[in-house]
Design a protein around this motif. Structure first.
Motif, PDB file in Angstrom:
ATOM      1  N   GLN A 144       0.829  -1.210   0.000  1.00 33.66           N
ATOM      2  CA  GLN A 144       0.000   0.000   0.000  1.00 33.66           C
ATOM      3  C   GLN A 144       0.861   1.257   0.000  1.00 33.66           C
ATOM      4  O   GLN A 144       0.561   2.222  -0.695  1.00 33.66           O
ATOM      5  CB  GLN A 144      -0.927  -0.005   1.225  1.00 33.66           C
ATOM      6  N   TRP A 145       1.964   1.255   0.752  1.00 28.35           N
ATOM      7  CA  TRP A 145       2.843   2.419   0.761  1.00 28.35           C
ATOM      8  C   TRP A 145       3.514   2.607  -0.599  1.00 28.35           C
ATOM      9  O   TRP A 145       3.688   3.726  -1.064  1.00 28.35           O
ATOM     10  CB  TRP A 145       3.893   2.284   1.854  1.00 28.35           C
ATOM     11  N   ARG A 146       3.909   1.502  -1.227  1.00 27.74           N
ATOM     12  CA  ARG A 146       4.517   1.611  -2.560  1.00 27.74           C
ATOM     13  C   ARG A 146       3.512   2.173  -3.553  1.00 27.74           C
ATOM     14  O   ARG A 146       3.832   3.036  -4.363  1.00 27.74           O
ATOM     15  CB  ARG A 146       5.007   0.236  -3.022  1.00 27.74           C
ATOM     16  N   PHE A 147       2.279   1.690  -3.487  1.00 33.28           N
ATOM     17  CA  PHE A 147       1.229   2.153  -4.387  1.00 33.28           C
ATOM     18  C   PHE A 147       0.945   3.633  -4.157  1.00 33.28           C
ATOM     19  O   PHE A 147       0.813   4.404  -5.100  1.00 33.28           O
ATOM     20  CB  PHE A 147      -0.037   1.321  -4.179  1.00 33.28           C
ATOM     21  N   ASP A 148       0.899   4.065  -2.893  1.00 34.87           N
ATOM     22  CA  ASP A 148       0.668   5.453  -2.577  1.00 34.87           C
ATOM     23  C   ASP A 148       1.818   6.325  -3.082  1.00 34.87           C
ATOM     24  O   ASP A 148       1.604   7.433  -3.593  1.00 34.87           O
ATOM     25  CB  ASP A 148       0.494   5.632  -1.060  1.00 34.87           C
ATOM     26  N   GLY A 149       3.034   5.833  -2.953  1.00 38.01           N
ATOM     27  CA  GLY A 149       4.183   6.576  -3.449  1.00 38.01           C
ATOM     28  C   GLY A 149       4.160   6.714  -4.966  1.00 38.01           C
ATOM     29  O   GLY A 149       4.511   7.765  -5.515  1.00 38.01           O
ATOM     30  N   ARG A 150       3.732   5.682  -5.640  1.00 41.12           N
ATOM     31  CA  ARG A 150       3.637   5.753  -7.097  1.00 41.12           C
ATOM     32  C   ARG A 150       2.567   6.749  -7.529  1.00 41.12           C
ATOM     33  O   ARG A 150       2.738   7.477  -8.487  1.00 41.12           O
ATOM     34  CB  ARG A 150       3.348   4.381  -7.666  1.00 41.12           C
ATOM     35  N   LEU A 151       1.438   6.739  -6.827  1.00 35.74           N
ATOM     36  CA  LEU A 151       0.362   7.655  -7.182  1.00 35.74           C
ATOM     37  C   LEU A 151       0.723   9.104  -6.871  1.00 35.74           C
ATOM     38  O   LEU A 151       0.296  10.021  -7.579  1.00 35.74           O
ATOM     39  CB  LEU A 151      -0.921   7.281  -6.447  1.00 35.74           C
ATOM     40  N   SER A 152       1.492   9.331  -5.793  1.00 43.22           N
ATOM     41  CA  SER A 152       1.842  10.712  -5.442  1.00 43.22           C
ATOM     42  C   SER A 152       2.808  11.320  -6.452  1.00 43.22           C
ATOM     43  O   SER A 152       2.898  12.528  -6.558  1.00 43.22           O
ATOM     44  CB  SER A 152       2.442  10.768  -4.038  1.00 43.22           C
ATOM     45  N   GLY A 153       3.515  10.505  -7.208  1.00 47.98           N
ATOM     46  CA  GLY A 153       4.425  11.018  -8.211  1.00 47.98           C
ATOM     47  C   GLY A 153       3.738  11.424  -9.509  1.00 47.98           C
ATOM     48  O   GLY A 153       4.377  11.926 -10.423  1.00 47.98           O
ATOM     49  N   ARG A 154       2.426  11.237  -9.606  1.00 50.58           N
ATOM     50  CA  ARG A 154       1.704  11.535 -10.840  1.00 50.58           C
ATOM     51  C   ARG A 154       1.286  12.983 -10.948  1.00 50.58           C
ATOM     52  O   ARG A 154       0.748  13.391 -11.959  1.00 50.58           O
ATOM     53  CB  ARG A 154       0.457  10.663 -10.938  1.00 50.58           C
TER      54      ARG A 154
END
Length: 110
Positions: free
Chosen positions: A99-109
């Motif tokens: 979940q943290w990895r997914f959140d980090g990926r989304l925040s970079g968009r």
């Protein structure tokens, strides 16, 4: 003032007795609630224990060396927060949840 006392020691002793009696009663009440706690998870015993097949131990590779630039950046950040470099005991990677990895990926968009 008949029937009343003005002795401060007697008043203090009565007050302390009342306070400690209430504290003891609250402690007993907490223990009773702890024993009959309906939210406590119950142990579930399985009817038939499952026999696990022996599994061969797979060799795991753990990176024990840190990239020197990453270590320097981490130490610099920790020192910038007010700690000295002598207070840093070790630097090691931790497991990051999906979940943290997914959140980090989304925040970079952005």
């Amino acid at each position: 003032m008949e029937g009343q006392t003005a002795n401060p020691w007697l008043i203090m002793a009565i007050n302390m007795t009342v306070v400690f009696a209430v504290l003891i009663l609250l402690g007993v009440l907490m223990e009773i609630i702890h024993m009959i706690d309906p939210t406590k998870k119950k142990k579930v015993e399985s009817a038939a224990p499952v026999a696990a097949a022996p599994v061969a131990a797979a060799p795991t590779t753990v990176a024990t060396t840190n990239d020197e630039k990453v270590v320097a950046a981490i130490v610099g950040a920790v020192v910038a927060m007010g700690y000295s470099s002598e207070q840093i005991a070790s630097i090691r990677p931790t497991a990051t949840s999906a979940q943290w990895r997914f959140d980090g990926r989304l925040s970079g968009r952005n």
